[in-house]
Design an enzyme around this catalytic site. Structure first.
Site, mmCIF file in Angstrom:
data_model
loop_
_atom_site.group_PDB
_atom_site.id
_atom_site.type_symbol
_atom_site.label_atom_id
_atom_site.label_comp_id
_atom_site.label_asym_id
_atom_site.label_seq_id
_atom_site.Cartn_x
_atom_site.Cartn_y
_atom_site.Cartn_z
ATOM 1 N N GLN A 137 -4.985 -1.890 9.347
ATOM 2 C CA GLN A 137 -4.828 -3.185 8.691
ATOM 3 C C GLN A 137 -5.470 -4.285 9.542
ATOM 4 O O GLN A 137 -5.262 -4.350 10.753
ATOM 5 C CB GLN A 137 -3.321 -3.459 8.474
ATOM 6 C CG GLN A 137 -3.025 -4.680 7.640
ATOM 7 C CD GLN A 137 -3.585 -4.582 6.219
ATOM 8 O OE1 GLN A 137 -3.612 -3.516 5.619
ATOM 9 N NE2 GLN A 137 -4.052 -5.700 5.694
ATOM 10 N N ASP A 165 -11.048 2.488 3.393
ATOM 11 C CA ASP A 165 -11.308 1.045 3.283
ATOM 12 C C ASP A 165 -12.791 0.795 3.001
ATOM 13 O O ASP A 165 -13.162 -0.303 2.572
ATOM 14 C CB ASP A 165 -10.962 0.348 4.613
ATOM 15 C CG ASP A 165 -9.643 -0.420 4.545
ATOM 16 O OD1 ASP A 165 -9.240 -0.803 3.440
ATOM 17 O OD2 ASP A 165 -9.048 -0.639 5.624
ATOM 18 N N LYS A 212 0.843 -1.212 0.000
ATOM 19 C CA LYS A 212 0.000 0.000 0.000
ATOM 20 C C LYS A 212 0.876 1.259 0.000
ATOM 21 O O LYS A 212 0.586 2.233 -0.710
ATOM 22 C CB LYS A 212 -0.934 -0.019 1.223
ATOM 23 C CG LYS A 212 -2.024 -1.072 1.098
ATOM 24 C CD LYS A 212 -2.869 -1.244 2.353
ATOM 25 C CE LYS A 212 -3.828 -2.422 2.148
ATOM 26 N NZ LYS A 212 -4.765 -2.627 3.253
HETATM 27 N N1 LIG Z 1 -7.704 -2.761 6.421
HETATM 28 C C1 LIG Z 1 -7.792 -3.804 5.584
HETATM 29 N N2 LIG Z 1 -7.381 -5.012 5.979
HETATM 30 C C2 LIG Z 1 -7.475 -6.059 5.114
HETATM 31 C C3 LIG Z 1 -7.977 -5.872 3.802
HETATM 32 C C4 LIG Z 1 -8.415 -4.586 3.425
HETATM 33 O O1 LIG Z 1 -8.912 -4.346 2.294
HETATM 34 N N3 LIG Z 1 -8.288 -3.580 4.338
HETATM 35 N N4 LIG Z 1 -7.959 -6.919 2.889
HETATM 36 C C5 LIG Z 1 -7.155 -8.092 3.179
HETATM 37 C C6 LIG Z 1 -5.693 -7.950 2.870
HETATM 38 N N5 LIG Z 1 -5.336 -7.029 1.781
HETATM 39 C C7 LIG Z 1 -5.419 -5.690 1.983
HETATM 40 O O2 LIG Z 1 -5.215 -5.175 3.030
HETATM 41 C C8 LIG Z 1 -4.677 -7.483 0.597
HETATM 42 C C9 LIG Z 1 -4.453 -8.815 0.361
HETATM 43 C C10 LIG Z 1 -3.720 -9.217 -0.762
HETATM 44 C C11 LIG Z 1 -3.223 -8.285 -1.645
HETATM 45 C C12 LIG Z 1 -2.364 -8.663 -2.806
HETATM 46 O O3 LIG Z 1 -2.009 -7.809 -3.582
HETATM 47 N N6 LIG Z 1 -1.990 -9.910 -2.937
HETATM 48 C C13 LIG Z 1 -1.048 -10.319 -3.951
HETATM 49 C C14 LIG Z 1 -0.091 -11.315 -3.324
HETATM 50 C C15 LIG Z 1 0.738 -10.663 -2.266
HETATM 51 C C16 LIG Z 1 1.498 -11.681 -1.424
HETATM 52 O O4 LIG Z 1 0.937 -12.147 -0.422
HETATM 53 O O5 LIG Z 1 2.636 -11.955 -1.743
HETATM 54 C C17 LIG Z 1 -1.792 -10.925 -5.132
HETATM 55 O O6 LIG Z 1 -2.870 -11.471 -4.920
HETATM 56 O O7 LIG Z 1 -1.253 -10.833 -6.219
HETATM 57 C C18 LIG Z 1 -3.471 -6.960 -1.422
HETATM 58 C C19 LIG Z 1 -4.195 -6.566 -0.311
HETATM 59 C C20 LIG Z 1 -7.261 -8.431 4.665
HETATM 60 N N7 LIG Z 1 -7.041 -7.287 5.482
#
Ligand SMILES: Nc1nc2c(c(=O)[nH]1)N[C@@H](CN(C=O)c1ccc(C(=O)N[C@@H](CCC(=O)O)C(=O)O)cc1)CN2
Length: 285
Positions: free
Chosen positions: A96, A119, A52
């Site tokens: 988070q 969010d 982020k």
């Molecule tokens: N405050 C928040 N907490 C959480 C959220 C949220 O939207 N707001 N969502 C999820 C986690 N999340 C964002 O925070 C999130 C998860 C995964 C990815 C992402 O880009 N994943 C990559 C792989 C990354 C890796 O693990 O190596 C992909 O899928 O290509 C972005 C954001 C729970 N908590």
């Protein structure tokens, strides 16, 4: 079969946001600002927070990371949020998730000013989404999925959509946004009977169960559109809720993991922060 490229789409979104932000910044005299609070040492959360902050750098936003100890009291966490609510250089605040068990997530989310809740988890923003008030912020993962449908011209009107998972941050808001697109939506959870039968009848599947390779090729029909929201780590490797290698042979469109929905979640966070920044600039005029 088309692989929906969330990574490429997120990069395109960042470029558009950067352009708009560069323009607005000249008039506003300040950059947009995002504050990210992380409590504890969850390794996955650390990766998401780092991504982020990198996204903010890409588009030229200011960002601030507040790292708090796992043992912080709820009261002290609320005080940190209060400081950010009162900071005029901060347009977006997020905490988070998940939070340690001794902290009430809902209290914390609702302590963030609804106008800075990028969010889209605050009760006020959930209410606005429910009634279609566009001044609010949409939750980032479902908003990212909708953007994918739009970019790939996937029409949802009259389609039978199956959402697997009913979390507050994905399954429930996803269902609302799909209804808004005039889809016929069915929501499943771990107690759902005959999941395979329901999958076989679905035109579109959104899998957000957190269960590795739950959706198999034998479960889905030819031409299905598959959106995989699952992020699971199995033997140190990332995989989704869908058996990608097999299901992709039957699907018309499918998202990969990694590189699908995840990057779009972050793109939508940055988009919401730009929206908040714009709203604040317009208010102070
Ligand atoms: N405050 C928040 N907490 C959480 C959220 C949220 O939207 N707001 N969502 C999820 C986690 N999340 C964002 O925070 C999130 C998860 C995964 C990815 C992402 O880009 N994943 C990559 C792989 C990354 C890796 O693990 O190596 C992909 O899928 O290509 C972005 C954001 C729970 N908590």
């Amino acid at each position: 079969m088309t692989i929906i490229d969330g990574k490429a789409l997120s990069e395109k979104t960042f470029e558009e946001i950067k352009e708009t932000h560069d323009e607005l910044q000249k008039k506003a005299g300040r950059k947009a600002g995002l504050a990210v609070i992380i409590v504890g040492e969850n390794p996955a959360s650390k990766i998401y927070v780092r991504n982020k902050i990198r996204a903010c750098e890409k588009v030229g936003f200011n960002s601030e990371t507040i790292r708090l100890d796992e043992s912080i009291s709820e009261e002290n966490l609320l005080l940190e949020i209060e400081k950010l609510n009162n900071d005029d250089n901060i347009d977006g605040i997020l905490v988070q998730l998940p939070l340690p068990k001794h902290i009430n997530e809902l209290e914390v989310i609702n302590a963030i000013s609804a106008e800075k809740d990028v969010d889209g988890f605050h009760t006020t923003n959930i209410g606005k989404m429910m009634i279609g008030d566009e001044t609010g912020f949409l939750p980032c993962t479902p908003a990212g999925v909708i953007q994918m449908f739009e970019e790939y011209n996937i029409d949802l009107e009259g389609k039978d959509v199956l959402v697997i998972g009913q979390s507050n941050i994905v399954g429930k808001p996803m269902t609302l946004l799909l209804i808004k697109k005039r889809a016929t939506v069915q929501v499943c959870n771990s107690k759902t009977k005959n999941l395979s039968e329901k999958l076989q009848k679905s035109d579109v599947v959104v899998a957000a169960a957190g269960s590795p390779k739950l959706v198999k090729a034998s479960d889905v029909k030819e031409g299905v559109v598959v959106i995989d929201v699952g992020i699971n780590r199995v033997d140190g490797k990332l995989c989704g809720d869908v058996d990608f290698d097999e299901v992709s042979k039957k699907a018309s469109f499918i998202t990969p993991v990694p590189g699908g929905v995840g990057p779009m979640t972050i793109a939508m966070l940055i988009k919401n922060t730009l929206k908040s920044y714009k709203q604040k600039i317009n208010k102070s005029k």
